[in-house]
Design an enzyme around this catalytic site. Structure first.
Site, PDB file in Angstrom:
ATOM      1  N   HIS A  82      41.627  37.896  32.566  1.00 59.82           N
ATOM      2  CA  HIS A  82      40.359  37.637  31.878  1.00 59.82           C
ATOM      3  C   HIS A  82      40.163  38.525  30.663  1.00 59.82           C
ATOM      4  CE1 HIS A  82      38.317  41.312  33.319  1.00 59.82           C
ATOM      5  NE2 HIS A  82      38.952  41.111  34.462  1.00 59.82           N
ATOM      6  N   CYS A 132      42.268  43.430  38.446  1.00 55.25           N
ATOM      7  CA  CYS A 132      42.438  42.294  37.532  1.00 55.25           C
ATOM      8  C   CYS A 132      43.381  42.664  36.386  1.00 55.25           C
ATOM      9  CB  CYS A 132      41.088  41.889  36.937  1.00 55.25           C
ATOM     10  SG  CYS A 132      40.023  40.988  38.079  1.00 55.25           S
TER      11      CYS A 132
END
Length: 181
Positions: free
Chosen positions: A126, A156
């Site tokens: 992301h 992440c």
């Protein structure tokens, strides 16, 4: 009503209940049939993440087509190594901390423009507007010239806005995500 009819109704009821539970457990609607179709669409596409280099390279048919520096998981919340597949895409979305407000890992609701989930439990590729530097050393404590002292992610793989936008548009559901040291 005969006992045969009651059994038939019970079987139908159980099947309907199981289907409803699958939709509740998996509200995104990603089914194995959908994943199989997505895998065919993603054939030959691989997102390779080198944790040592803090670098992501997108491959199509074995040829590198895009590279960007990334920021990955910090000590204690390392980015998992392995082979995965993109199974959900969200644009835009908001991330909510799974940790309580008094935890050192807590973060407030965070707006994300482009997110591709590759491992259940909230592991995404992301964009991250709160970082301005990426690459080697950013998965630990480092100084960000815009946002000050920062640590790596919660597991992440974050990247600049333009890179996340490109990846989101390029990678269909089913795209392989290969993460290694």
């Amino acid at each position: 009503m005969t006992s045969k009819q009651r059994v038939r109704i019970s079987v139908v009821g159980v099947a309907a209940f199981l289907l409803a539970m699958l939709l509740v457990v998996n509200p995104s609607g990603t089914s194995s049939a959908r994943a199989a179709v997505a895998s065919n669409t993603a054939a030959g596409k691989v997102i390779d993440v080198n944790l040592t280099q803090q670098k992501l390279t997108a491959f199509a048919g074995g040829k590198a087509v895009y590279t960007t520096l990334v920021l990955t998981g910090r000590a204690g919340l390392e980015t998992p190594v392995g082979i995965y597949h993109v199974f959900a895409k969200e644009s835009p979305t908001t991330f909510y901390s799974p940790w309580p407000a008094n935890s050192p890992n807590y973060y407030g609701p965070t707006h994300i423009n482009y997110a591709l989930e590759w491992k259940p439990g909230g592991f995404f590729l992301h964009d991250s507007w709160w970082h301005s530097v990426y690459g080697p050393g950013t998965n630990g404590w480092h100084s960000d010239p815009v946002y000050g002292r920062q640590d790596g992610s919660h597991g992440c793989i974050s990247m600049p806005y333009a890179a996340a936008q490109w990846l989101y548009n390029w990678a269909p559901l089913g795209t392989t995500v290969r993460i290694h040291s």
